[in-house]
Design a protein around this motif. Structure first.
Motif, PDB file in Angstrom:
ATOM      1  N   LYS A   1       7.014   1.626 -13.161  1.00  0.00           N
ATOM      2  CA  LYS A   1       5.635   1.214 -13.421  1.00  0.00           C
ATOM      3  C   LYS A   1       4.816   2.392 -13.912  1.00  0.00           C
ATOM      4  CE  LYS A   1       4.032  -1.890 -10.646  1.00  0.00           C
ATOM      5  NZ  LYS A   1       3.758  -2.319  -9.287  1.00  0.00           N
TER       6      LYS A   1
ATOM      7  N   SER B   1       0.748   3.761 -13.932  1.00  0.00           N
ATOM      8  CA  SER B   1      -0.570   3.538 -13.311  1.00  0.00           C
ATOM      9  C   SER B   1      -1.533   2.922 -14.328  1.00  0.00           C
ATOM     10  CB  SER B   1      -1.101   4.868 -12.799  1.00  0.00           C
ATOM     11  OG  SER B   1      -2.464   4.766 -12.504  1.00  0.00           O
ATOM     12  N   PRO B   2      -2.497   2.121 -13.874  1.00  0.00           N
ATOM     13  CA  PRO B   2      -3.422   1.461 -14.797  1.00  0.00           C
ATOM     14  C   PRO B   2      -4.105   2.436 -15.758  1.00  0.00           C
ATOM     15  CG  PRO B   2      -3.743   0.594 -12.594  1.00  0.00           C
ATOM     16  CD  PRO B   2      -2.731   1.690 -12.484  1.00  0.00           C
TER      17      PRO B   2
ATOM     18  N   ASP C   1      -1.346   7.225 -16.154  1.00  0.00           N
ATOM     19  CA  ASP C   1      -0.733   8.349 -15.474  1.00  0.00           C
ATOM     20  C   ASP C   1      -1.197   8.277 -14.026  1.00  0.00           C
ATOM     21  OD1 ASP C   1       0.703  10.680 -15.203  1.00  0.00           O
ATOM     22  OD2 ASP C   1      -0.880  11.993 -15.904  1.00  0.00           O
ATOM     23  N   PRO C   2      -0.432   8.548 -13.036  1.00  0.00           N
ATOM     24  CA  PRO C   2       1.001   8.878 -12.984  1.00  0.00           C
ATOM     25  C   PRO C   2       1.932   7.679 -13.240  1.00  0.00           C
ATOM     26  CG  PRO C   2      -0.015   8.901 -10.776  1.00  0.00           C
ATOM     27  CD  PRO C   2      -1.081   8.559 -11.743  1.00  0.00           C
TER      28      PRO C   2
ATOM     29  N   TYR D   1      14.516   4.256  -3.407  1.00  0.00           N
ATOM     30  CA  TYR D   1      13.117   4.148  -2.982  1.00  0.00           C
ATOM     31  C   TYR D   1      12.192   4.395  -4.168  1.00  0.00           C
ATOM     32  CZ  TYR D   1      12.201   9.191  -2.927  1.00  0.00           C
ATOM     33  OH  TYR D   1      12.007  10.494  -3.288  1.00  0.00           O
ATOM     34  N   GLU D   2      10.891   4.219  -3.944  1.00  0.00           N
ATOM     35  CA  GLU D   2       9.918   4.358  -5.026  1.00  0.00           C
ATOM     36  C   GLU D   2       9.201   5.703  -4.918  1.00  0.00           C
ATOM     37  OE1 GLU D   2      10.436   1.789  -6.709  1.00  0.00           O
ATOM     38  OE2 GLU D   2      11.237   0.559  -5.085  1.00  0.00           O
ATOM     39  N   LEU D   3       9.132   6.392  -6.039  1.00  0.00           N
ATOM     40  CA  LEU D   3       8.496   7.699  -6.064  1.00  0.00           C
ATOM     41  C   LEU D   3       7.480   7.716  -7.191  1.00  0.00           C
ATOM     42  CD1 LEU D   3       8.776  10.710  -4.961  1.00  0.00           C
ATOM     43  CD2 LEU D   3      10.140  11.106  -6.998  1.00  0.00           C
TER      44      LEU D   3
ATOM     45  N   ASP E   1       7.487  -5.274  -3.552  1.00  0.00           N
ATOM     46  CA  ASP E   1       7.342  -5.301  -5.006  1.00  0.00           C
ATOM     47  C   ASP E   1       6.346  -6.352  -5.440  1.00  0.00           C
ATOM     48  OD1 ASP E   1       9.118  -3.279  -5.436  1.00  0.00           O
ATOM     49  OD2 ASP E   1      10.855  -4.610  -5.633  1.00  0.00           O
TER      50      ASP E   1
ATOM     51  N   ASP F   1       2.920  -5.271  -4.726  1.00  0.00           N
ATOM     52  CA  ASP F   1       2.575  -4.222  -5.676  1.00  0.00           C
ATOM     53  C   ASP F   1       2.243  -4.759  -7.056  1.00  0.00           C
ATOM     54  OD1 ASP F   1       2.127  -1.693  -4.962  1.00  0.00           O
ATOM     55  OD2 ASP F   1       4.138  -0.928  -5.346  1.00  0.00           O
ATOM     56  N   LYS F   2       2.908  -5.846  -7.416  1.00  0.00           N
ATOM     57  CA  LYS F   2       2.661  -6.451  -8.730  1.00  0.00           C
ATOM     58  C   LYS F   2       1.180  -6.754  -8.881  1.00  0.00           C
ATOM     59  CE  LYS F   2       5.790  -7.923 -11.638  1.00  0.00           C
ATOM     60  NZ  LYS F   2       7.098  -8.307 -11.998  1.00  0.00           N
TER      61      LYS F   2
ATOM     62  N   THR G   1      -1.189  -3.064  -7.854  1.00  0.00           N
ATOM     63  CA  THR G   1      -1.213  -1.984  -8.839  1.00  0.00           C
ATOM     64  C   THR G   1      -1.144  -2.557 -10.257  1.00  0.00           C
ATOM     65  OG1 THR G   1       1.183  -1.687  -8.721  1.00  0.00           O
ATOM     66  CG2 THR G   1      -0.134  -0.300  -7.284  1.00  0.00           C
ATOM     67  N   HIS G   2      -1.652  -3.768 -10.402  1.00  0.00           N
ATOM     68  CA  HIS G   2      -1.647  -4.433 -11.696  1.00  0.00           C
ATOM     69  C   HIS G   2      -2.464  -3.623 -12.715  1.00  0.00           C
ATOM     70  CE1 HIS G   2      -2.787  -7.430 -14.746  1.00  0.00           C
ATOM     71  NE2 HIS G   2      -1.631  -7.987 -14.447  1.00  0.00           N
ATOM     72  N   LYS G   3      -1.994  -3.675 -13.942  1.00  0.00           N
ATOM     73  CA  LYS G   3      -2.587  -2.880 -14.998  1.00  0.00           C
ATOM     74  C   LYS G   3      -4.099  -3.088 -15.119  1.00  0.00           C
ATOM     75  CE  LYS G   3      -1.186  -1.400 -19.539  1.00  0.00           C
ATOM     76  NZ  LYS G   3      -0.436  -1.636 -20.739  1.00  0.00           N
TER      77      LYS G   3
ATOM     78  N   ALA H   1      -5.842  -3.812 -10.796  1.00  0.00           N
ATOM     79  CA  ALA H   1      -5.704  -2.835  -9.714  1.00  0.00           C
ATOM     80  C   ALA H   1      -7.046  -2.229  -9.298  1.00  0.00           C
ATOM     81  CB  ALA H   1      -4.740  -1.736 -10.130  1.00  0.00           C
ATOM     82  N   ILE H   2      -7.813  -1.762 -10.275  1.00  0.00           N
ATOM     83  CA  ILE H   2      -9.060  -1.068  -9.938  1.00  0.00           C
ATOM     84  C   ILE H   2     -10.108  -2.038  -9.400  1.00  0.00           C
ATOM     85  CG2 ILE H   2     -10.941   0.340 -10.870  1.00  0.00           C
ATOM     86  CD1 ILE H   2      -8.789   1.745 -12.584  1.00  0.00           C
TER      87      ILE H   2
ATOM     88  N   PHE I   1      -2.202   6.543  -6.421  1.00  0.00           N
ATOM     89  CA  PHE I   1      -1.464   6.244  -7.655  1.00  0.00           C
ATOM     90  C   PHE I   1      -2.409   5.685  -8.730  1.00  0.00           C
ATOM     91  CE2 PHE I   1       1.209   3.083 -10.008  1.00  0.00           C
ATOM     92  CZ  PHE I   1       2.068   3.980 -10.622  1.00  0.00           C
ATOM     93  N   ILE I   2      -3.320   4.823  -8.310  1.00  0.00           N
ATOM     94  CA  ILE I   2      -4.234   4.183  -9.263  1.00  0.00           C
ATOM     95  C   ILE I   2      -5.306   5.149  -9.755  1.00  0.00           C
ATOM     96  CG2 ILE I   2      -5.970   2.363  -9.524  1.00  0.00           C
ATOM     97  CD1 ILE I   2      -4.514   0.865  -7.269  1.00  0.00           C
TER      98      ILE I   2
ATOM     99  N   ASP J   1      -5.522   8.589  -9.413  1.00  0.00           N
ATOM    100  CA  ASP J   1      -5.224  10.012  -9.587  1.00  0.00           C
ATOM    101  C   ASP J   1      -5.757  10.586 -10.882  1.00  0.00           C
ATOM    102  OD1 ASP J   1      -3.733  12.493  -8.809  1.00  0.00           O
ATOM    103  OD2 ASP J   1      -2.816  12.086 -10.732  1.00  0.00           O
ATOM    104  N   ARG J   2      -5.533   9.866 -11.963  1.00  0.00           N
ATOM    105  CA  ARG J   2      -5.890  10.410 -13.265  1.00  0.00           C
ATOM    106  C   ARG J   2      -7.389  10.703 -13.368  1.00  0.00           C
ATOM    107  NH1 ARG J   2      -4.209   8.826 -19.279  1.00  0.00           N
ATOM    108  NH2 ARG J   2      -5.213  10.647 -20.164  1.00  0.00           N
TER     109      ARG J   2
ATOM    110  N   GLU K   1       6.019   9.726  -2.342  1.00  0.00           N
ATOM    111  CA  GLU K   1       6.715   8.464  -2.093  1.00  0.00           C
ATOM    112  C   GLU K   1       5.707   7.325  -2.060  1.00  0.00           C
ATOM    113  OE1 GLU K   1       8.560   8.243   1.731  1.00  0.00           O
ATOM    114  OE2 GLU K   1       9.426   6.279   1.329  1.00  0.00           O
ATOM    115  N   LEU K   2       6.064   6.193  -2.644  1.00  0.00           N
ATOM    116  CA  LEU K   2       5.264   4.988  -2.460  1.00  0.00           C
ATOM    117  C   LEU K   2       6.015   4.138  -1.440  1.00  0.00           C
ATOM    118  CD1 LEU K   2       4.282   4.169  -6.156  1.00  0.00           C
ATOM    119  CD2 LEU K   2       2.863   5.202  -4.402  1.00  0.00           C
TER     120      LEU K   2
ATOM    121  N   GLN L   1       7.258   1.346   1.344  1.00  0.00           N
ATOM    122  CA  GLN L   1       7.183  -0.108   1.396  1.00  0.00           C
ATOM    123  C   GLN L   1       5.931  -0.507   2.172  1.00  0.00           C
ATOM    124  OE1 GLN L   1      10.266  -2.449   0.808  1.00  0.00           O
ATOM    125  NE2 GLN L   1      10.545  -0.806  -0.658  1.00  0.00           N
TER     126      GLN L   1
END
Lengths: 76, 732
Positions: free
Chosen positions: A44, A46-47, A50-51, A59-61, B267, B270-271, B274-276, B279-280, B413-414, B416-417, B524-525, B527
């Motif tokens: 995947k 990120s929206p 990045d990342p 596992y997921e990293l 998963d 997460d779909k 963290t959807h495109k 998510a936000i 993850f969402i 960070d940028r 790590e993300l 579960q």
């Protein structure tokens, strides 16, 4: 074909050939299982682009593109 | 007493196991020198009491993160009697990587195979015998969550703690095996403990080891240089990491559990999360719900929609005659609708402290010093602090839920940028947003940030996100001073100012911190899983205990000090003063206000009153308004310019937050960082207010701007002229 992990598309799989990072980051990548020979998949992005999220060793990293660009992968 | 420590990856159930083993005996502190939490407790079910130490969650024994250093030093130097290595049975491959490193240390190890209930549910089994054979230590199946197998685990760990064990390495038969053996033999000649562990680290070129054993290092390097270079180009770190993983997959491949290759529940969640696109917005919605549940006086807008005046009466009637009737009524009576749980609890807490004050006032003699100390000093102080405890705890509970469920990692993850350019990671967003509610839980939430510098920076800018207690200051200033029309714009601009200054401040700190590097984001993300009630309550209880301790000591002392200052004159033997104008506080403020002259609000006959108000604001920011009222600033005419008012607002926004927040900042930041933080708050508030005051004054009198610029130009031309001519003269 070898390319770096940050160039992968979602769902693309490959085998890690080399990790070109330095010091702390290289060590961290190794410790998290990103070692030559391991199978990796880009799961995947990120929206905000990045990342990225990869599946490695069951596992997921998540890692940044900067860090991913040092991981050389042979695409399958 | 026997000491057993728990080691394992993050998210492997270590905390749950620790809580189950130690129960209420657990206490939390910090490891010396770092802000990594140290948990310690006692296990009492065996003949001997066992001290249990929870080491921080780590992926490796590398010396790079504070967590790793703490764990490494503890196991190597503090000689625990046994190490319980908790391993997530659903992810053996990565979890055993740490195990292979722990096995190299000369200490008894027991592997606790956790989440065995999940395996059973999926009708999977792990071959314990072959695991034990390959690792050379006892392996015990447990479920920390269901509390299964824990007594058995402790019994075996206790037995093992009576034995000694020599280190074993899985690298023995690998291509680096002979190198490791060489280093091992050299190190054995010294009296070093766990020579095998150090030998492997030396071959890896581990910074700490190379520094400690320079001679052996040179010996090893010589041998390495004579070896043929292979695929890894002599990168021994890579070779060793790879060999460990190779060993694990070669021997345990059959034990790896891969739940059906399709989408897991995690998963699927997460779909969405963290959807495109979604998510936000979803993240913002979740944050809004947290705020709504904590601070809203009108739950779900029910009152606004249905006009609940009647329903509320009905609600109160519903509880009439019940045991807790009074308590429930107090929670809702003062409101116009059904409140959120946070507001309900806050009202209720106010009712409790209010009743306490009533009871004390009823039987204490009126007008004595002691009465005033207890009522106006201590109890009013308790009221100020306790009134926000329910909301602090509720917000903190929500953050713990987000953290425990695995969502916090996704937030990072969402986001960070967006945050990286300010030198922060995405995780910092949660504490910062919470700052709008209250700085105390916001600062507590920084514990989810791994990087110490990032934690300090986040704590430093948290109070700039104007908290609930500061809101009355803005509304007062807006209504009284700015007039109704500009009021909302004024309040809004204060909030925006806070955010802008926070961002600029973060960027400045990033630019000025020496050898700053963005902390890596290799995370790590985990579960998703339902948060454990027991863990949540343990978290909350720890924080509440800590907070009550602080409240009853440092915070209370500070509050009594302000009470003394505002109720006594320098002739304290004459008893309390009737008028705060005669108090020590007023005297001090009348001098200190000169410091605030350049900021505008120190000027004029009322200048000292504003100065005094900023002092009392340290108890709780609402007290700024309280003191202003006491000093007659609200009814009287305000003789400050708009520029000075704005500067006063900014000063209160950016300066030291209330004592509760300051003491939280102290316990959550690094030692050095905290002192810097205090200096930072004091100086930044001054500078920003100064800029605002002069900028506004200049805008107000634009004409003067022209004159000023012109005079500066003329002066600089003259100065430059004199400078240049004097230099020429010197040369000549």
């Amino acid at each position: 074909m070898e390319k770096n992990l940050s160039e992968f598309k979602i769902g693309e799989k490959g085998i890690i050939r080399k990790v070109d990072a330095l010091g702390k980051i290289k060590r961290r990548l190794f410790d998290m299982g990103i070692t030559p020979g391991a199978t990796i998949m880009l799961k995947k992005v990120s929206p905000l682009g990045d990342p990225i999220e990869v599946t490695i060793r069951g596992y997921e990293l998540s890692l940044r593109r900067d860090e991913a660009s040092s991981v050389i992968v042979e695409a399958l | 007493m026997i000491r057993i420590c728990l080691a394992g990856n993050p998210n492997c159930g270590k905390t749950t196991l620790f809580n189950s083993l130690t129960g209420s005996s657990a206490h939390v502190g910090n490891w010396p020198g770092v802000t990594v939490e140290k948990r310690e407790g006692t296990y009492k079910k065996l003949e001997e009491k066992i001290d249990i130490i929870d080491l921080p969650g780590i992926y490796s024994m590398s010396p790079y993160t504070p967590e790793e250093v703490v764990s490494r030093n503890y196991i190597l130097d503090e000689n625990p009697d046994c190490v319980i290595n908790i391993v997530d049975a659903t992810n053996l491959e990565r979890n055993l990587y740490l195990t292979t490193q722990l096995l190299e240390i000369d200490v008894p190890v027991v592997v606790a195979l956790n989440m065995i209930d999940l395996l059973k549910k999926n009708k999977e089994t792990i071959d314990l015998k072959s695991l034990e054979k390959m690792l050379g230590v006892k392996v015990v199946e447990i479920s920390a969550l269901k509390e299964e197998g824990l007594d058995n685990l402790m019994k075996i760990a206790y037995q093992e703690s009576k034995n000694t064990r020599k280190g074993f390495t899985v690298l023995e038969k690998s291509e680096v095996g002979s190198l490791v053996l060489k280093a091992f033999n050299e190190l054995k000649k010294t009296d070093i403990k766990s020579p095998l562990f150090h030998a492997v680290k030396l071959v890896e070129n581990d910074e700490i080891e190379v520094h400690d054993h320079i001679e052996v290092h040179e010996l090893i390097e010589n041998i390495k240089n004579n070896l043929p270079k292979d695929d890894f180009e002599g990168d021994y770190e890579a070779i060793i990491a790879n060999e460990r993983y190779e060993y694990i997959s070669r021997n345990f491949k059959h034990t790896f559990v891969r739940f059906d290759e399709g989408l897991t529940i995690s998963d699927k969640i997460d779909k969405v999360l963290t959807h495109k696109i979604f998510a936000i917005p979803i993240f913002l919605l979740i944050m809004f719900i947290l705020f709504h549940l904590t601070f809203s006086e009108d739950l779900l807008g029910l009152n606004a929609i249905f006009n609940l005046e009647i329903s509320q009466e009905w609600l109160i009637n519903l509880f009439t005659g019940m045991k807790y009737e009074k308590m429930i009524e107090e929670g809702i009576a003062t409101l116009s609708g059904i409140p959120s749980p946070g507001v309900f609890l806050q009202n209720w807490m106010g009712f409790v402290t209010g009743s306490l004050i009533d009871i004390f006032s009823s039987f204490m003699p009126e007008g004595t010093v002691i009465t005033s100390l207890i009522i106006d000093g201590i109890l009013t102080g308790i009221d100020a602090i306790f009134s926000f405890i329910p909301q602090v705890l509720l917000l903190y509970l929500f953050v713990s839920i987000l953290e425990d469920s695995g969502y916090m990692a996704r937030v990072a993850f969402i986001m960070d940028r967006a945050f990286r350019r300010f030198g922060l990671s995405g995780k910092a967003f949660i504490p910062l947003l919470m700052g709008f509610g209250c700085s105390v839980p916001a600062m507590l939430a920084t514990k989810t940030l791994e990087d110490e510098r990032e934690r300090d920076v986040t704590i430093r800018v948290t109070p700039f996100f104007s908290c609930g207690a500061k809101a009355p200051i803005w509304t007062l200033l807006a209504a009284v001073v700015m007039g109704k029309f500009l009021g909302d714009i004024f309040v809004f601009s204060i909030y925006v100012l806070g955010i802008v200054v926070a961002i600029v401040a973060a960027i400045i700190m990033k630019a000025f911190s020496k050898n700053y590097e963005v902390p890596p984001f290799i995370m790590e993300l985990p579960q998703y899983h339902a948060p454990q009630f027991k863990n949540l309550m343990a978290h909350l209880w720890e924080k509440l205990k800590h907070f009550l301790y602080k409240a009853s000591t440092i915070i209370m002392a500070a509050i009594v000090a302000i009470w003394l200052l505002s109720n006594f004159s320098f002739k304290f033997w004459e008893g309390m003063v009737d008028d705060i104008e005669l108090s020590i506080l007023a005297k001090i403020a009348k001098i200190v206000r000169y410091i605030f002259y350049p900021l505008g609000f120190g000027m004029g006959s009322d200048g000292w009153k504003y100065t005094a108000a900023t002092f009392t604001g340290l108890i709780a920011k609402e007290d700024v308004v309280g003191t202003m009222a006491q000093l007659g600033l609200i009814e009287g005419t305000i003789n400050l310019s708009n520029a000075a008012i704005y500067s006063f607002a900014a000063y209160n926004l950016f300066t030291l937050p209330c004592f509760a927040a300051v003491s939280t900042a102290k316990s959550e930041s690094s030692k050095k960082g905290f002192i810097k933080t205090l200096i930072w708050w004091i100086s930044l508030s001054y500078i920003v207010s100064l800029i605002i005051y002069w900028l506004f004054t200049l805008i107000e009198t634009i004409l003067w701007l022209g004159i000023l610029v012109l005079s500066i130009l003329i002066i600089s031309v003259i100065v430059l002229g004199v400078f240049v001519s004097s230099k020429r003269r010197l040369k000549a």
